[in-house]
Design a protein around this motif. Structure first.
Motif, PDB file in Angstrom:
ATOM      1  N   ASP A 163     -11.050   9.031  -2.312  1.00  6.58           N
ATOM      2  CA  ASP A 163     -11.792   7.813  -2.640  1.00  6.58           C
ATOM      3  C   ASP A 163     -12.351   7.819  -4.060  1.00  6.58           C
ATOM      4  OD1 ASP A 163     -13.842   9.634  -2.093  1.00  6.58           O
ATOM      5  OD2 ASP A 163     -15.028   8.223  -0.908  1.00  6.58           O
ATOM      6  N   ALA A 164     -12.015   8.849  -4.817  1.00 11.75           N
ATOM      7  CA  ALA A 164     -12.296   8.867  -6.259  1.00 11.75           C
ATOM      8  C   ALA A 164     -10.978   8.893  -7.032  1.00 11.75           C
ATOM      9  CB  ALA A 164     -13.169  10.058  -6.641  1.00 11.75           C
ATOM     10  N   THR A 165      -9.939   8.344  -6.389  1.00 14.03           N
ATOM     11  CA  THR A 165      -8.673   8.088  -7.078  1.00 14.03           C
ATOM     12  C   THR A 165      -8.387   6.598  -6.966  1.00 14.03           C
ATOM     13  OG1 THR A 165      -7.170   8.387  -5.178  1.00 14.03           O
ATOM     14  CG2 THR A 165      -7.769  10.371  -6.447  1.00 14.03           C
ATOM     15  N   ALA A 166      -7.439   6.132  -7.754  1.00 15.76           N
ATOM     16  CA  ALA A 166      -7.040   4.723  -7.704  1.00 15.76           C
ATOM     17  C   ALA A 166      -5.545   4.624  -7.946  1.00 15.76           C
ATOM     18  CB  ALA A 166      -7.796   3.915  -8.751  1.00 15.76           C
ATOM     19  N   THR A 167      -4.965   3.568  -7.384  1.00 12.60           N
ATOM     20  CA  THR A 167      -3.541   3.321  -7.577  1.00 12.60           C
ATOM     21  C   THR A 167      -3.262   1.825  -7.528  1.00 12.60           C
ATOM     22  OG1 THR A 167      -1.325   4.043  -6.947  1.00 12.60           O
ATOM     23  CG2 THR A 167      -2.855   3.537  -5.145  1.00 12.60           C
ATOM     24  N   PHE A 168      -1.989   1.481  -7.568  1.00 11.53           N
ATOM     25  CA  PHE A 168      -1.549   0.088  -7.628  1.00 11.53           C
ATOM     26  C   PHE A 168      -0.331  -0.101  -6.728  1.00 11.53           C
ATOM     27  CE2 PHE A 168      -3.055   1.767 -11.629  1.00 11.53           C
ATOM     28  CZ  PHE A 168      -4.127   0.927 -11.921  1.00 11.53           C
ATOM     29  N   PRO A 169      -0.093  -1.314  -6.241  1.00  6.91           N
ATOM     30  CA  PRO A 169       1.121  -1.550  -5.463  1.00  6.91           C
ATOM     31  C   PRO A 169       2.373  -1.145  -6.251  1.00  6.91           C
ATOM     32  CG  PRO A 169      -0.361  -3.417  -5.295  1.00  6.91           C
ATOM     33  CD  PRO A 169      -0.930  -2.516  -6.352  1.00  6.91           C
ATOM     34  N   ILE A 170       3.365  -0.613  -5.529  1.00  3.72           N
ATOM     35  CA  ILE A 170       4.595  -0.138  -6.164  1.00  3.72           C
ATOM     36  C   ILE A 170       5.753  -1.059  -5.778  1.00  3.72           C
ATOM     37  CG2 ILE A 170       6.248   1.759  -6.336  1.00  3.72           C
ATOM     38  CD1 ILE A 170       3.986   3.680  -5.636  1.00  3.72           C
ATOM     39  N   PRO A 171       6.449  -1.623  -6.773  1.00  5.54           N
ATOM     40  CA  PRO A 171       7.614  -2.459  -6.461  1.00  5.54           C
ATOM     41  C   PRO A 171       8.703  -1.644  -5.769  1.00  5.54           C
ATOM     42  CG  PRO A 171       6.983  -2.666  -8.777  1.00  5.54           C
ATOM     43  CD  PRO A 171       6.191  -1.527  -8.201  1.00  5.54           C
ATOM     44  N   HIS A 172       9.481  -2.304  -4.938  1.00  2.00           N
ATOM     45  CA  HIS A 172      10.624  -1.667  -4.287  1.00  2.00           C
ATOM     46  C   HIS A 172      11.609  -1.174  -5.340  1.00  2.00           C
ATOM     47  CE1 HIS A 172      14.364  -1.329  -1.931  1.00  2.00           C
ATOM     48  NE2 HIS A 172      13.549  -1.047  -0.929  1.00  2.00           N
ATOM     49  N   ARG A 173      12.261  -0.074  -5.069  1.00  2.00           N
ATOM     50  CA  ARG A 173      13.177   0.536  -6.039  1.00  2.00           C
ATOM     51  C   ARG A 173      14.313  -0.400  -6.445  1.00  2.00           C
ATOM     52  NH1 ARG A 173      14.041   2.831  -1.160  1.00  2.00           N
ATOM     53  NH2 ARG A 173      16.132   2.592  -0.262  1.00  2.00           N
ATOM     54  N   ASP A 174      14.698  -1.333  -5.571  1.00  2.00           N
ATOM     55  CA  ASP A 174      15.789  -2.256  -5.879  1.00  2.00           C
ATOM     56  C   ASP A 174      15.307  -3.601  -6.418  1.00  2.00           C
ATOM     57  OD1 ASP A 174      17.675  -0.396  -5.020  1.00  2.00           O
ATOM     58  OD2 ASP A 174      17.582  -1.099  -2.943  1.00  2.00           O
ATOM     59  N   ALA A 175      14.008  -3.739  -6.617  1.00  2.00           N
ATOM     60  CA  ALA A 175      13.469  -5.007  -7.129  1.00  2.00           C
ATOM     61  C   ALA A 175      13.923  -5.204  -8.570  1.00  2.00           C
ATOM     62  CB  ALA A 175      11.958  -5.005  -7.053  1.00  2.00           C
TER      63      ALA A 175
END
Length: 198
Positions: free
Chosen positions: A137-149
């Motif tokens: 809970d002291a890390t952050a991330t972002f949504p990851i696009p699909h590899r084929d997007a």
């Protein structure tokens, strides 16, 4: 001093990118700051790490001026500030030498991104024999696009794509991958206590 807190890539670069709107943990600075305060009180070493991509012209290129800690995070005298060009915090820095010279065998990991630089650092540290605590809970991330997007889509399209991997799934997968193998999973409250009034 046997333990060090690694504060990884909590830097202005990320705020310059469209994906910041979808960050998993908008309170990342406050939560990392609590860990820093607790580490200093215990006499633990705090190590600050910044990601750089020289010559790219993107927000991670030092010439842009964005490769700096986010406001609210300030190193004290004697706390190392390292820059890296790899995903993990060891390969392109002198981190292991610093830790070895100070006799540190335990690491606490926080920062951006959960499943990239933070997880990769935790895995390498585990392989090097460090006792690692990963403070999810002291890390952050972002949504990851699909590899084929398709490349070059605007971020609204990435978020609307049902194949995009959401932040909750990313965090869960990271914890599953690390727990019991590379790190112990912990929370800010575990290491810094509950905030007053909580």
């Amino acid at each position: 001093m046997q333990r060090a807190l690694l504060v990884i890539d909590i830097q202005e670069s990320f705020r310059q990118m469209p994906r910041w709107q979808a960050v998993s943990n908008p309170a990342i600075v406050e939560r990392a700051g609590r860990l820093v305060g607790a580490a200093r009180e215990r006499g633990d070493l705090v190590v600050w790490i910044l990601h750089t991509e020289p010559g790219t012209g993107n927000p991670f290129d030092p010439v842009t001026g964005h490769v700096r800690l986010m406001d609210g995070l300030d190193p004290e005298e004697g706390e190392p500030v390292l820059t890296k060009t790899s995903r993990n915090s060891f390969t392109t820095t002198g981190l292991q030498r610093i830790l070895t010279e100070r006799g540190i065998r335990e690491l606490v990991v926080c920062g951006i991104q959960t499943e990239q630089c933070c997880e990769t650092t935790a895995r390498v540290a585990g392989d090097l024999g460090y006792d690692v605590t990963f403070v999810t809970d002291a890390t952050a991330t972002f949504p990851i696009p699909h590899r084929d997007a398709p490349a070059g889509r605007d971020y609204a399209e990435v978020l609307a794509d049902p194949r995009t991997l959401g932040v909750r799934e990313i965090v869960e997968r990271t914890e599953y991958a690390l727990a019991g193998r590379f790190a112990t999973i912990a929370s800010v409250d575990d290491l810094a206590g509950r905030p007053v009034g909580a």
